[in-house]
Motif scaffolding. Structure first.
Motif, PDB file in Angstrom:
ATOM      1  N   MET A   1     -16.684  48.353  69.287  1.00  5.34           N
ATOM      2  CA  MET A   1     -15.769  48.766  70.558  1.00  5.34           C
ATOM      3  C   MET A   1     -15.495  50.071  70.423  1.00  5.34           C
ATOM      4  SD  MET A   1     -12.789  45.571  69.775  1.00  5.34           S
ATOM      5  CE  MET A   1     -11.581  46.608  70.765  1.00  5.34           C
ATOM      6  N   ASP A   2     -15.981  50.776  71.720  1.00  5.80           N
ATOM      7  CA  ASP A   2     -16.008  52.136  71.928  1.00  5.80           C
ATOM      8  C   ASP A   2     -14.569  52.519  72.797  1.00  5.80           C
ATOM      9  OD1 ASP A   2     -18.458  52.424  70.638  1.00  5.80           O
ATOM     10  OD2 ASP A   2     -19.360  52.111  72.465  1.00  5.80           O
ATOM     11  N   ALA A   3     -14.286  53.654  72.316  1.00 10.98           N
ATOM     12  CA  ALA A   3     -12.983  54.240  73.056  1.00 10.98           C
ATOM     13  C   ALA A   3     -13.289  54.175  74.751  1.00 10.98           C
ATOM     14  CB  ALA A   3     -12.691  55.426  72.662  1.00 10.98           C
ATOM     15  N   ALA A   4     -12.102  53.863  75.352  1.00  9.72           N
ATOM     16  CA  ALA A   4     -12.435  53.886  76.965  1.00  9.72           C
ATOM     17  C   ALA A   4     -11.311  54.712  77.398  1.00  9.72           C
ATOM     18  CB  ALA A   4     -12.399  52.701  77.482  1.00  9.72           C
ATOM     19  N   PRO A   5     -11.308  55.116  78.682  1.00 10.64           N
ATOM     20  CA  PRO A   5     -10.145  56.083  79.271  1.00 10.64           C
ATOM     21  C   PRO A   5      -9.054  55.101  79.315  1.00 10.64           C
ATOM     22  CG  PRO A   5     -12.298  56.213  80.456  1.00 10.64           C
ATOM     23  CD  PRO A   5     -12.491  54.921  79.611  1.00 10.64           C
ATOM     24  N   PHE A   6      -7.977  55.850  79.309  1.00  9.21           N
ATOM     25  CA  PHE A   6      -6.579  55.183  79.419  1.00  9.21           C
ATOM     26  C   PHE A   6      -5.653  56.347  80.071  1.00  9.21           C
ATOM     27  CE2 PHE A   6      -2.363  54.202  77.498  1.00  9.21           C
ATOM     28  CZ  PHE A   6      -2.215  52.892  77.958  1.00  9.21           C
ATOM     29  N   LEU A   7      -5.248  55.480  81.073  1.00  5.91           N
ATOM     30  CA  LEU A   7      -4.622  56.570  82.172  1.00  5.91           C
ATOM     31  C   LEU A   7      -2.933  56.621  81.763  1.00  5.91           C
ATOM     32  CD1 LEU A   7      -6.571  55.446  85.068  1.00  5.91           C
ATOM     33  CD2 LEU A   7      -7.105  57.470  83.656  1.00  5.91           C
ATOM     34  N   SER A   8      -2.575  57.045  80.703  1.00  3.55           N
ATOM     35  CA  SER A   8      -1.217  56.983  80.537  1.00  3.55           C
ATOM     36  C   SER A   8      -0.197  57.500  81.239  1.00  3.55           C
ATOM     37  CB  SER A   8      -1.050  57.432  79.007  1.00  3.55           C
ATOM     38  OG  SER A   8      -1.519  58.868  78.822  1.00  3.55           O
ATOM     39  N   GLU A   9      -0.703  58.613  82.025  1.00  7.94           N
ATOM     40  CA  GLU A   9       0.025  59.285  82.959  1.00  7.94           C
ATOM     41  C   GLU A   9       0.662  58.471  84.024  1.00  7.94           C
ATOM     42  OE1 GLU A   9      -4.037  60.152  84.852  1.00  7.94           O
ATOM     43  OE2 GLU A   9      -3.079  59.975  82.856  1.00  7.94           O
ATOM     44  N   ILE A  10      -0.296  57.473  84.484  1.00  7.45           N
ATOM     45  CA  ILE A  10       0.468  56.583  85.603  1.00  7.45           C
ATOM     46  C   ILE A  10       0.917  55.305  84.901  1.00  7.45           C
ATOM     47  CG2 ILE A  10      -1.186  57.673  87.144  1.00  7.45           C
ATOM     48  CD1 ILE A  10      -2.808  55.017  86.981  1.00  7.45           C
ATOM     49  N   ALA A  11       0.489  54.904  83.885  1.00  7.56           N
ATOM     50  CA  ALA A  11       0.847  53.661  83.187  1.00  7.56           C
ATOM     51  C   ALA A  11       2.556  53.590  82.826  1.00  7.56           C
ATOM     52  CB  ALA A  11       0.222  53.333  82.034  1.00  7.56           C
ATOM     53  N   GLU A  12       3.091  54.876  82.465  1.00  4.31           N
ATOM     54  CA  GLU A  12       4.501  54.976  82.050  1.00  4.31           C
ATOM     55  C   GLU A  12       4.874  53.799  81.204  1.00  4.31           C
ATOM     56  OE1 GLU A  12       7.291  55.310  85.594  1.00  4.31           O
ATOM     57  OE2 GLU A  12       5.737  56.615  86.514  1.00  4.31           O
ATOM     58  N   GLY A  13       3.862  53.667  80.172  1.00  9.95           N
ATOM     59  CA  GLY A  13       4.016  52.437  79.114  1.00  9.95           C
ATOM     60  C   GLY A  13       4.524  53.157  77.733  1.00  9.95           C
ATOM     61  N   PRO A  14       4.883  52.200  76.732  1.00  3.95           N
ATOM     62  CA  PRO A  14       5.461  52.963  75.396  1.00  3.95           C
ATOM     63  C   PRO A  14       4.309  53.810  74.837  1.00  3.95           C
ATOM     64  CG  PRO A  14       4.623  50.469  75.286  1.00  3.95           C
ATOM     65  CD  PRO A  14       4.578  51.130  76.744  1.00  3.95           C
ATOM     66  N   GLU A  15       4.608  54.529  74.004  1.00  4.86           N
ATOM     67  CA  GLU A  15       3.900  55.487  73.242  1.00  4.86           C
ATOM     68  C   GLU A  15       2.724  54.657  72.373  1.00  4.86           C
ATOM     69  OE1 GLU A  15       3.763  58.750  73.301  1.00  4.86           O
ATOM     70  OE2 GLU A  15       5.176  58.775  74.822  1.00  4.86           O
ATOM     71  N   GLY A  16       1.687  55.106  72.267  1.00  6.45           N
ATOM     72  CA  GLY A  16       0.597  54.623  71.386  1.00  6.45           C
ATOM     73  C   GLY A  16      -0.200  53.693  72.122  1.00  6.45           C
ATOM     74  N   GLY A  17      -0.419  53.884  73.412  1.00  3.66           N
ATOM     75  CA  GLY A  17      -1.416  52.960  74.150  1.00  3.66           C
ATOM     76  C   GLY A  17      -2.829  53.546  74.083  1.00  3.66           C
ATOM     77  N   ARG A  18      -3.546  52.468  73.932  1.00  2.00           N
ATOM     78  CA  ARG A  18      -5.187  52.989  73.620  1.00  2.00           C
ATOM     79  C   ARG A  18      -5.996  52.130  74.293  1.00  2.00           C
ATOM     80  NH1 ARG A  18      -7.110  53.365  67.494  1.00  2.00           N
ATOM     81  NH2 ARG A  18      -8.943  54.078  68.801  1.00  2.00           N
ATOM     82  N   ALA A  19      -7.209  52.437  74.772  1.00  2.00           N
ATOM     83  CA  ALA A  19      -8.190  51.504  75.672  1.00  2.00           C
ATOM     84  C   ALA A  19      -9.413  51.735  74.989  1.00  2.00           C
ATOM     85  CB  ALA A  19      -8.258  51.685  77.005  1.00  2.00           C
ATOM     86  N   TRP A  20     -10.363  50.307  75.078  1.00  2.00           N
ATOM     87  CA  TRP A  20     -11.866  50.195  74.254  1.00  2.00           C
ATOM     88  C   TRP A  20     -12.692  49.572  75.626  1.00  2.00           C
ATOM     89  CZ3 TRP A  20      -7.111  48.819  71.898  1.00  2.00           C
ATOM     90  CH2 TRP A  20      -6.871  49.900  70.785  1.00  2.00           C
ATOM     91  N   TRP A  21     -13.810  49.792  75.335  1.00  2.00           N
ATOM     92  CA  TRP A  21     -14.716  48.948  76.287  1.00  2.00           C
ATOM     93  C   TRP A  21     -15.058  47.985  75.671  1.00  2.00           C
ATOM     94  CZ3 TRP A  21     -14.742  50.668  80.835  1.00  2.00           C
ATOM     95  CH2 TRP A  21     -14.730  51.862  81.102  1.00  2.00           C
ATOM     96  N   LEU A  22     -15.349  46.691  76.266  1.00  2.00           N
ATOM     97  CA  LEU A  22     -15.877  45.626  75.677  1.00  2.00           C
ATOM     98  C   LEU A  22     -17.315  45.111  76.534  1.00  2.00           C
ATOM     99  CD1 LEU A  22     -12.763  43.561  75.597  1.00  2.00           C
ATOM    100  CD2 LEU A  22     -13.373  44.750  73.762  1.00  2.00           C
ATOM    101  N   ARG A  23     -18.029  44.169  75.878  1.00  2.00           N
ATOM    102  CA  ARG A  23     -19.090  43.632  76.757  1.00  2.00           C
ATOM    103  C   ARG A  23     -18.995  42.016  76.584  1.00  2.00           C
ATOM    104  NH1 ARG A  23     -22.369  47.217  79.754  1.00  2.00           N
ATOM    105  NH2 ARG A  23     -22.384  49.203  78.754  1.00  2.00           N
ATOM    106  N   ALA A  24     -19.200  41.628  77.692  1.00  2.00           N
ATOM    107  CA  ALA A  24     -19.139  40.136  77.929  1.00  2.00           C
ATOM    108  C   ALA A  24     -20.780  39.736  77.601  1.00  2.00           C
ATOM    109  CB  ALA A  24     -19.032  39.765  79.276  1.00  2.00           C
ATOM    110  N   ARG A  25     -20.861  38.311  77.487  1.00  2.00           N
ATOM    111  CA  ARG A  25     -22.102  37.847  76.977  1.00  2.00           C
ATOM    112  C   ARG A  25     -23.186  38.178  78.135  1.00  2.00           C
ATOM    113  NH1 ARG A  25     -22.778  32.289  77.147  1.00  2.00           N
ATOM    114  NH2 ARG A  25     -20.510  32.136  77.922  1.00  2.00           N
ATOM    115  N   ASP A  26     -22.930  38.418  79.386  1.00  2.00           N
ATOM    116  CA  ASP A  26     -24.047  38.776  80.277  1.00  2.00           C
ATOM    117  C   ASP A  26     -23.892  40.290  80.487  1.00  2.00           C
ATOM    118  OD1 ASP A  26     -21.724  39.525  81.344  1.00  2.00           O
ATOM    119  OD2 ASP A  26     -21.958  38.340  83.433  1.00  2.00           O
TER     120      ASP A  26
END
Length: 316
Positions: free
Chosen positions: A1-26
């Motif tokens: 799982m590689d790091a992906a962009p996470f737009l925290s400035e528009i999310a207004e969520g709690p601290e510590g949010g992170r995002a990753w890329w996934l690959r489906a079977r196809d």
């Protein structure tokens, strides 16, 4: 799982949010994100968004649930958010079959094994995510219970469209229209607040619209005719199946104008273990309504999850 962009400035969520890329079977690239649970928290919410939606739209909900002791994991389905988009037109919602979303869920489940967010897990599934989520329950998604928000268990159409839909959908492939926008829909465009079908709350409306204005790459227009065909087939199949053996809480606004309310009411009334809560004056996004409507719903979800866990602890 590689790091992906996470737009925290528009999310207004709690601290510590992170995002990753996934690959489906196809090999379709998806995006997953998590907001951590508070120390000593109660568990984790799995968030299955609706059509056109994206992870950051649920930042405020993640914040609200964090104050109640829950972390959150959310996903960008194929064709929306920052996940891979259709090659023929990136602002069109398009799949050939809803089995493609089952592949997305499969990839999410594999990611959950790696992320290992605190259990128990509860699913919140909104709109199209309600159809994907219901199918995921039949496929064994390991959650203690599920909250359906205006689930897409039927496609809302005007009388005219219902009358012609069989002919139009049946001929779409032979006429080469599968990748055309469905009737009455079109490219992504800004929405006006007046009489919008999503929320009564101007501030929450501006939050959602402002996210897309700042990041137009998140925008998504109408679905393809093929997507509608696939959705009609999937909802018909799901509604003919026996109910899942799992606690279910269904939230439905009395001013729902996007999904088919009658299908939701019919299923909730006949499924054991299903509790229906109608939200007076609520529109499609009942969890993004005004604070006086939203806060009681969040408390209801919190209490309901506690009750589910209490019952499950007693029954072993």
């Amino acid at each position: 799982m590689d790091a992906a962009p996470f737009l925290s400035e528009i999310a207004e969520g709690p601290e510590g949010g992170r995002a990753w890329w996934l690959r489906a079977r196809d090999s379709t690239r998806l995006r997953i994100a998590s907001w951590p649970a508070s120390p000593g928290g109660k568990g984790t919410i799995l968030m299955f968004p609706g059509r056109t939606e994206y992870i950051e739209k649920y930042g405020r909900l993640a914040r609200d649930m964090a104050t109640r002791g829950y972390g959150m994991v959310a996903v960008d389905w194929r064709g929306q958010g920052l996940a891979d988009r259709p090659a023929h037109r990136r602002d069109m919602g398009h799949v050939v079959s809803f089995d493609e979303y089952r592949e997305d869920v499969e990839a999410v489940r594999a990611a959950l094994e790696k992320l290992n967010p605190p259990k128990p897990w509860f699913l919140i599934a909104h709109s199209m995510g309600g159809a994907i989520g219901l199918r995921a329950l039949y496929d064994g998604l390991p959650v203690a219970g599920v909250i359906f928000s205006a689930p897409m268990w039927g496609i809302r159409m005007s009388g005219f469209l219902k009358a012609i839909s069989g002919v139009v959908m049946g001929l779409s492939k032979s006429l080469g229209l599968d990748t055309s926008f469905a009737p009455t829909t079109g490219p992504a465009a800004p929405m006006e607040f007046a009489d919008n079908p999503l929320t009564n709350d101007r501030e929450m409306f501006d939050y959602m619209e402002g996210q897309v204005a700042r990041h137009p790459e998140l925008a998504l227009g109408g679905p393809s005719i093929r997507w509608v065909n696939a959705a009609l087939k999937e909802t018909e199949t799901l509604m003919a199946m026996d109910p899942p053996d799992l606690p279910m809480l269904v939230l439905l606004g009395t001013d729902e104008r996007i999904v088919e309310s009658s299908a939701i009411l019919a299923r909730a009334a006949t499924w054991p273990g299903c509790k229906l809560h109608k939200v007076e004056r609520g529109r499609h996004e009942v969890l993004m309504e005004s604070p006086d409507m939203r806060e009681p719903l969040l408390d209801l979800i919190d209490t309901w999850c506690d009750e589910v866990m209490t019952v499950q602890a007693k029954t072993g």
